[in-house]
Design a protein around this motif. Sequence first.
Motif, PDB file in Angstrom:
ATOM      1  N   PRO A  36     -27.261 -74.687  16.672  1.00 31.14           N
ATOM      2  CA  PRO A  36     -28.165 -74.027  17.624  1.00 31.14           C
ATOM      3  C   PRO A  36     -29.517 -73.641  17.020  1.00 31.14           C
ATOM      4  O   PRO A  36     -29.625 -73.430  15.812  1.00 31.14           O
ATOM      5  CB  PRO A  36     -27.382 -72.774  18.049  1.00 31.14           C
ATOM      6  N   ILE A  37     -30.510 -73.567  17.912  1.00 34.12           N
ATOM      7  CA  ILE A  37     -31.863 -73.122  17.514  1.00 34.12           C
ATOM      8  C   ILE A  37     -32.150 -71.845  18.302  1.00 34.12           C
ATOM      9  O   ILE A  37     -32.004 -71.832  19.526  1.00 34.12           O
ATOM     10  CB  ILE A  37     -32.927 -74.182  17.895  1.00 34.12           C
ATOM     11  N   ASP A  38     -32.559 -70.813  17.607  1.00 35.69           N
ATOM     12  CA  ASP A  38     -32.890 -69.562  18.302  1.00 35.69           C
ATOM     13  C   ASP A  38     -34.319 -69.693  18.818  1.00 35.69           C
ATOM     14  O   ASP A  38     -35.266 -69.228  18.203  1.00 35.69           O
ATOM     15  CB  ASP A  38     -32.745 -68.392  17.316  1.00 35.69           C
ATOM     16  N   GLY A  39     -34.471 -70.379  19.966  1.00 42.25           N
ATOM     17  CA  GLY A  39     -35.813 -70.739  20.422  1.00 42.25           C
ATOM     18  C   GLY A  39     -36.150 -70.213  21.791  1.00 42.25           C
ATOM     19  O   GLY A  39     -35.552 -69.248  22.267  1.00 42.25           O
ATOM     20  N   ALA A  40     -37.122 -70.877  22.441  1.00 46.58           N
ATOM     21  CA  ALA A  40     -37.610 -70.447  23.752  1.00 46.58           C
ATOM     22  C   ALA A  40     -36.522 -70.611  24.810  1.00 46.58           C
ATOM     23  O   ALA A  40     -35.638 -71.465  24.678  1.00 46.58           O
ATOM     24  CB  ALA A  40     -38.835 -71.267  24.124  1.00 46.58           C
ATOM     25  N   LYS A  41     -36.634 -69.808  25.864  1.00 46.10           N
ATOM     26  CA  LYS A  41     -35.597 -69.829  26.896  1.00 46.10           C
ATOM     27  C   LYS A  41     -36.048 -70.470  28.207  1.00 46.10           C
ATOM     28  O   LYS A  41     -35.237 -71.009  28.946  1.00 46.10           O
ATOM     29  CB  LYS A  41     -35.111 -68.389  27.169  1.00 46.10           C
ATOM     30  N   ASN A  42     -37.346 -70.381  28.509  1.00 42.86           N
ATOM     31  CA  ASN A  42     -37.868 -70.989  29.738  1.00 42.86           C
ATOM     32  C   ASN A  42     -38.998 -71.940  29.363  1.00 42.86           C
ATOM     33  O   ASN A  42     -40.091 -71.499  28.989  1.00 42.86           O
ATOM     34  CB  ASN A  42     -38.388 -69.912  30.694  1.00 42.86           C
ATOM     35  N   VAL A  43     -38.720 -73.220  29.461  1.00 41.65           N
ATOM     36  CA  VAL A  43     -39.633 -74.204  28.861  1.00 41.65           C
ATOM     37  C   VAL A  43     -40.171 -75.171  29.916  1.00 41.65           C
ATOM     38  O   VAL A  43     -39.403 -75.709  30.715  1.00 41.65           O
ATOM     39  CB  VAL A  43     -38.898 -74.981  27.741  1.00 41.65           C
ATOM     40  N   ALA A  61     -33.334 -77.752  25.547  1.00 41.26           N
ATOM     41  CA  ALA A  61     -32.148 -77.492  26.366  1.00 41.26           C
ATOM     42  C   ALA A  61     -30.885 -77.435  25.513  1.00 41.26           C
ATOM     43  O   ALA A  61     -30.121 -76.472  25.581  1.00 41.26           O
ATOM     44  CB  ALA A  61     -32.012 -78.565  27.442  1.00 41.26           C
ATOM     45  N   PHE A  62     -30.675 -78.455  24.714  1.00 44.64           N
ATOM     46  CA  PHE A  62     -29.387 -78.550  24.017  1.00 44.64           C
ATOM     47  C   PHE A  62     -29.395 -77.867  22.649  1.00 44.64           C
ATOM     48  O   PHE A  62     -28.344 -77.632  22.072  1.00 44.64           O
ATOM     49  CB  PHE A  62     -28.944 -80.012  23.942  1.00 44.64           C
ATOM     50  N   GLY A  63     -30.608 -77.510  22.152  1.00 42.36           N
ATOM     51  CA  GLY A  63     -30.675 -76.739  20.913  1.00 42.36           C
ATOM     52  C   GLY A  63     -30.686 -75.250  21.207  1.00 42.36           C
ATOM     53  O   GLY A  63     -30.041 -74.464  20.523  1.00 42.36           O
ATOM     54  N   SER A  64     -31.443 -74.848  22.256  1.00 41.28           N
ATOM     55  CA  SER A  64     -31.636 -73.409  22.526  1.00 41.28           C
ATOM     56  C   SER A  64     -31.093 -72.982  23.870  1.00 41.28           C
ATOM     57  O   SER A  64     -31.402 -71.883  24.321  1.00 41.28           O
ATOM     58  CB  SER A  64     -33.128 -73.062  22.490  1.00 41.28           C
ATOM     59  N   GLN A  65     -30.371 -73.865  24.547  1.00 42.58           N
ATOM     60  CA  GLN A  65     -29.825 -73.527  25.872  1.00 42.58           C
ATOM     61  C   GLN A  65     -30.934 -73.118  26.842  1.00 42.58           C
ATOM     62  O   GLN A  65     -30.737 -72.240  27.698  1.00 42.58           O
ATOM     63  CB  GLN A  65     -28.800 -72.377  25.753  1.00 42.58           C
ATOM     64  N   ALA A  66     -32.101 -73.712  26.677  1.00 39.50           N
ATOM     65  CA  ALA A  66     -33.248 -73.315  27.508  1.00 39.50           C
ATOM     66  C   ALA A  66     -33.139 -73.871  28.917  1.00 39.50           C
ATOM     67  O   ALA A  66     -32.584 -74.950  29.143  1.00 39.50           O
ATOM     68  CB  ALA A  66     -34.546 -73.815  26.871  1.00 39.50           C
ATOM     69  N   SER A  67     -33.698 -73.110  29.862  1.00 38.24           N
ATOM     70  CA  SER A  67     -33.943 -73.634  31.207  1.00 38.24           C
ATOM     71  C   SER A  67     -35.199 -74.491  31.086  1.00 38.24           C
ATOM     72  O   SER A  67     -36.173 -74.063  30.462  1.00 38.24           O
ATOM     73  CB  SER A  67     -34.238 -72.482  32.170  1.00 38.24           C
ATOM     74  N   THR A  68     -35.184 -75.680  31.664  1.00 40.22           N
ATOM     75  CA  THR A  68     -36.358 -76.554  31.515  1.00 40.22           C
ATOM     76  C   THR A  68     -36.881 -77.017  32.868  1.00 40.22           C
ATOM     77  O   THR A  68     -36.113 -77.309  33.782  1.00 40.22           O
ATOM     78  CB  THR A  68     -36.048 -77.805  30.665  1.00 40.22           C
ATOM     79  N   ILE A  69     -38.213 -77.086  32.947  1.00 42.73           N
ATOM     80  CA  ILE A  69     -38.860 -77.739  34.084  1.00 42.73           C
ATOM     81  C   ILE A  69     -39.608 -78.938  33.512  1.00 42.73           C
ATOM     82  O   ILE A  69     -40.399 -78.797  32.570  1.00 42.73           O
ATOM     83  CB  ILE A  69     -39.835 -76.791  34.808  1.00 42.73           C
TER      84      ILE A  69
END
Length: 394
Positions: A36-43, A61-69
Amino acid sequence: MIIKPKIRGFVCITSHPEGCAAHVQEQIDYVKSKGPIDGAKNVLIIGASQGYGLASRITAAFGSQASTIGVFFEREPANGRTATSGYYNTIAFTEKARAEGLYAANFNGDAFSDEIKEAVIHKVKEDLGKIDLIIYSLGSPRRIHPETGAVHKSVIKPIGQTFTGKTVDTDKDIISDITIEAATDEEIADTVAVMGGDDWERWIKALDHAGLIDEGATSVAYDYIGPEVTWPIYTNGTIGSAKKDLRAAAKRIDALLKNHHGSAFISVNKALVTQSSSAIPVVPLYISILYKVMKEKGLHEGCIEQIDRLFRTQLFSGTALVFDDEGRARIDNLEMKSEVQSAVAEIWPEITTENLYEKSDMAGYKKEFLRLFGFGLSGVNYDADVDEAIMLKE
Ligand code: NAD
């Protein structure tokens, strides 16, 4: 329908939905394998369906579980024609992200237009609240200016003088000299309008105006420098002028994001086979020599390895970012190693049509090119009937 590659010049006019899905899956697997990457959440990713932008979306998405547009410009399947690969990539990405409970929204349209910006802003307000990472990764041949309506077409030409240099016809495997006339002032301005920083800045200003920039938000756009053999046609040419403009925009965007305790920067990435780079004269020959050298030295990376490294070592490393003296992140550092560049420079004058496959990794280049369209992926049965008419769901 049974789908086979149909190559026309430097594009493949067919693409394979299952192959594209396998290509996306490979990239997801790579990111997951790194942890995992402790990164941005809304990208927000502008240019999200292929190449560096797709790799950025997958990593977030798959490193930080981010929501992506994701914003992209791709052709849907119609009348027995396949969609473009970016369309199938996005279907696969969206299905796989949602299967893991991740938010993914898509905008297939012209990122340069005000309409798309407004639609994205509306969606962010509705679903996400704020954005904490904006990746700008467009590779486009034209732009309709949102204010003037003028159509700007980018050209790949030298500036100031005619250029003659070695290039490869990747369709016919022939090395020849190519001569390209210097760009006119209008062509330079048009290329800057398409590939420069104006649209990136418009995106950030529009998001800021709507109050959607999160505290500490970051924005990154991608750049290329490369070796001297490509400078007349790239760095010192029309596209290089556009990149200078992009760098100037990065400084203004950085100042704007500082109001939110955030930042903007340029990442200089490695030369890789993508639909954009395969259209540039000289560059495919350089890439095929570079691949040979970097693979032999165990230094080769593709889009996903590059972007995964950008996220882990630059964007979200938890330590100070490492920039060059012009403030750019340099994930092209392995490409630009002197041992790599001197090996490429040794091969460059010696390469001919006859020794193309021995002196370069043209075979690897072609394999990689076909993979962009979903061909040559392991585990895919290319003789099977597949549904080319699949559509992206809301
Ligand atoms: P690519 O061709 O793989 O992808 C381009 C993306 O832009 C696609 O998602 C496409 O749908 C989207 N797009 C194009 N026109 C659009 C429009 N009008 N509206 C919305 N979306 C649009 O490109 P790439 O090679 O990954 O390049 C992305 C960035 O990375 C560029 O700025 C490029 O200069 C930079 N870069 C590329 C390389 C390389 O070797 N490929 C190296 C360093 C930097």
